[in-house]
Design a protein around this motif. Structure first.
Motif, mmCIF file in Angstrom:
data_model
loop_
_atom_site.group_PDB
_atom_site.id
_atom_site.type_symbol
_atom_site.label_atom_id
_atom_site.label_comp_id
_atom_site.label_asym_id
_atom_site.label_seq_id
_atom_site.Cartn_x
_atom_site.Cartn_y
_atom_site.Cartn_z
ATOM 1 N N SER A 153 -96.432 -25.266 -66.301
ATOM 2 C CA SER A 153 -95.783 -24.607 -67.427
ATOM 3 C C SER A 153 -94.755 -25.529 -68.072
ATOM 4 N N LYS A 154 -93.989 -26.225 -67.257
ATOM 5 C CA LYS A 154 -92.992 -27.168 -67.791
ATOM 6 C C LYS A 154 -93.672 -28.295 -68.568
ATOM 7 N N ARG A 155 -94.828 -28.734 -68.099
ATOM 8 C CA ARG A 155 -95.577 -29.773 -68.821
ATOM 9 C C ARG A 155 -96.038 -29.257 -70.186
ATOM 10 N N LYS A 156 -96.542 -28.026 -70.218
ATOM 11 C CA LYS A 156 -96.976 -27.445 -71.489
ATOM 12 C C LYS A 156 -95.795 -27.233 -72.424
ATOM 13 N N GLU A 157 -94.663 -26.832 -71.863
ATOM 14 C CA GLU A 157 -93.457 -26.661 -72.669
ATOM 15 C C GLU A 157 -93.028 -28.001 -73.267
ATOM 16 N N LYS A 158 -93.145 -29.050 -72.483
ATOM 17 C CA LYS A 158 -92.815 -30.393 -72.977
ATOM 18 C C LYS A 158 -93.752 -30.790 -74.122
ATOM 19 N N GLU A 159 -95.031 -30.447 -73.996
ATOM 20 C CA GLU A 159 -95.992 -30.720 -75.074
ATOM 21 C C GLU A 159 -95.605 -29.974 -76.349
ATOM 22 N N ILE A 160 -95.174 -28.735 -76.199
ATOM 23 C CA ILE A 160 -94.749 -27.959 -77.367
ATOM 24 C C ILE A 160 -93.570 -28.642 -78.031
ATOM 25 N N ILE A 161 -92.614 -29.066 -77.221
ATOM 26 C CA ILE A 161 -91.424 -29.734 -77.755
ATOM 27 C C ILE A 161 -91.806 -31.035 -78.452
ATOM 28 N N GLU A 162 -92.695 -31.815 -77.829
ATOM 29 C CA GLU A 162 -93.073 -33.110 -78.400
ATOM 30 C C GLU A 162 -93.889 -32.976 -79.678
ATOM 31 N N THR A 163 -94.583 -31.868 -79.854
ATOM 32 C CA THR A 163 -95.395 -31.682 -81.066
ATOM 33 C C THR A 163 -94.687 -30.837 -82.117
ATOM 34 N N THR A 164 -93.447 -30.459 -81.861
ATOM 35 C CA THR A 164 -92.662 -29.703 -82.843
ATOM 36 C C THR A 164 -92.195 -30.659 -83.928
ATOM 37 N N PRO A 165 -92.307 -30.237 -85.191
ATOM 38 C CA PRO A 165 -91.825 -31.094 -86.277
ATOM 39 C C PRO A 165 -90.352 -31.441 -86.074
ATOM 40 N N LYS A 166 -90.032 -32.698 -86.280
ATOM 41 C CA LYS A 166 -88.665 -33.162 -86.080
ATOM 42 C C LYS A 166 -87.897 -33.074 -87.395
ATOM 43 N N VAL A 167 -86.617 -32.757 -87.287
ATOM 44 C CA VAL A 167 -85.737 -32.716 -88.444
ATOM 45 C C VAL A 167 -84.770 -33.878 -88.288
ATOM 46 N N TYR A 168 -84.811 -34.788 -89.232
ATOM 47 C CA TYR A 168 -83.963 -35.968 -89.168
ATOM 48 C C TYR A 168 -82.912 -35.917 -90.262
ATOM 49 N N ILE A 169 -81.757 -36.414 -89.938
ATOM 50 C CA ILE A 169 -80.728 -36.615 -90.952
ATOM 51 C C ILE A 169 -80.723 -38.103 -91.213
ATOM 52 N N GLY A 170 -81.045 -38.467 -92.415
ATOM 53 C CA GLY A 170 -81.120 -39.885 -92.747
ATOM 54 C C GLY A 170 -81.009 -40.083 -94.238
ATOM 55 N N LYS A 171 -81.491 -41.197 -94.710
ATOM 56 C CA LYS A 171 -81.359 -41.554 -96.123
ATOM 57 C C LYS A 171 -82.025 -40.531 -97.042
ATOM 58 N N ALA A 172 -83.142 -39.955 -96.617
ATOM 59 C CA ALA A 172 -83.846 -38.990 -97.458
ATOM 60 C C ALA A 172 -83.008 -37.734 -97.691
ATOM 61 N N SER A 173 -82.125 -37.415 -96.767
ATOM 62 C CA SER A 173 -81.306 -36.214 -96.913
ATOM 63 C C SER A 173 -79.968 -36.505 -97.593
ATOM 64 N N GLY A 174 -79.758 -37.764 -97.977
ATOM 65 C CA GLY A 174 -78.512 -38.118 -98.643
ATOM 66 C C GLY A 174 -77.436 -38.585 -97.671
ATOM 67 N N ILE A 175 -77.710 -38.517 -96.399
ATOM 68 C CA ILE A 175 -76.744 -39.003 -95.416
ATOM 69 C C ILE A 175 -77.328 -40.279 -94.830
ATOM 70 N N GLY A 176 -77.160 -41.365 -95.525
ATOM 71 C CA GLY A 176 -77.730 -42.629 -95.122
ATOM 72 C C GLY A 176 -76.860 -43.363 -94.122
ATOM 73 N N GLU A 177 -77.353 -44.485 -93.681
ATOM 74 C CA GLU A 177 -76.624 -45.295 -92.702
ATOM 75 C C GLU A 177 -75.276 -45.721 -93.242
ATOM 76 N N ASP A 178 -75.214 -45.987 -94.576
ATOM 77 C CA ASP A 178 -73.949 -46.442 -95.157
ATOM 78 C C ASP A 178 -72.859 -45.386 -94.964
#
Length: 172
Positions: free
Chosen positions: A143-168
């Motif tokens: 079950s923990k392995r399947k839960e890990k698969e669910i987590i790994e295949t969940t779309p990721k939300v990144y905060i980065g240049k595309a969101s206006g919060i760039g490295e600068d």
């Protein structure tokens, strides 16, 4: 919760206190989590169905209605709320977790029933406690392995240049 109370007979005859407590805690946890995720799945699914209906009703009302002046704002709010609830359903994957936790709870209960009845792998009473411990831990590990698969295949939300919060802006 009635299901938890009704499941007690399955592990009540386990003599080893540690194993009995482990099984009891695991079954309770998987049942609670399953119910939790099922509830959220149905709540957000219902909302994501009802909101577009609200937009349709809003646009089909008589133009002399009070909402005439606020039609665009109300429509935009309902459409945005629809997008939000659908996104939450996709991001948090309530249905996947609900199914996984329910399946694991049922597997644990089936394993305990076989143990209780002394059938299948549990016909040899000299080895049944060890077999039960190994089989329960295997079910939980899978079950923990399947839960890990669910987590790994969940779309990721990144905060980065595309969101206006760039490295600068982060000082990097």
């Amino acid at each position: 919760m009635k299901e938890i109370k009704d499941s007690k007979y399955l592990y009540s005859n386990i003599k080893d206190d540690v194993l009995r407590q482990r099984i009891q805690n695991s079954i309770n946890w998987y049942i609670h989590k399953s119910v939790f995720y099922k509830r959220f799945y149905y709540i957000f699914s219902t909302i994501s169905i009802l909101l577009p209906l609200g937009v349709t009703i809003l646009h089909s009302t008589d133009s002399a209605c009070f909402l005439e002046n606020h039609l665009q704002i109300c429509s935009a709010i309902l459409a945005s709320a629809t997008t939000l609830t659908t996104s939450i359903l996709t991001l948090f994957r309530f249905q996947d977790y609900w199914k996984e936790y329910r399946e694991t709870a049922e597997k644990l209960k089936a394993e305990l029933l076989q143990f209780h009845m002394g059938i299948g792998k549990y016909q040899d009473r000299n080895q049944d406690m060890m077999n039960l411990a190994v089989n329960v831990e295997t079910i939980i590990l899978n079950s923990k392995r399947k839960e890990k698969e669910i987590i790994e295949t969940t779309p990721k939300v990144y905060i980065g240049k595309a969101s206006g919060i760039g490295e600068d802006k982060l000082g990097k």
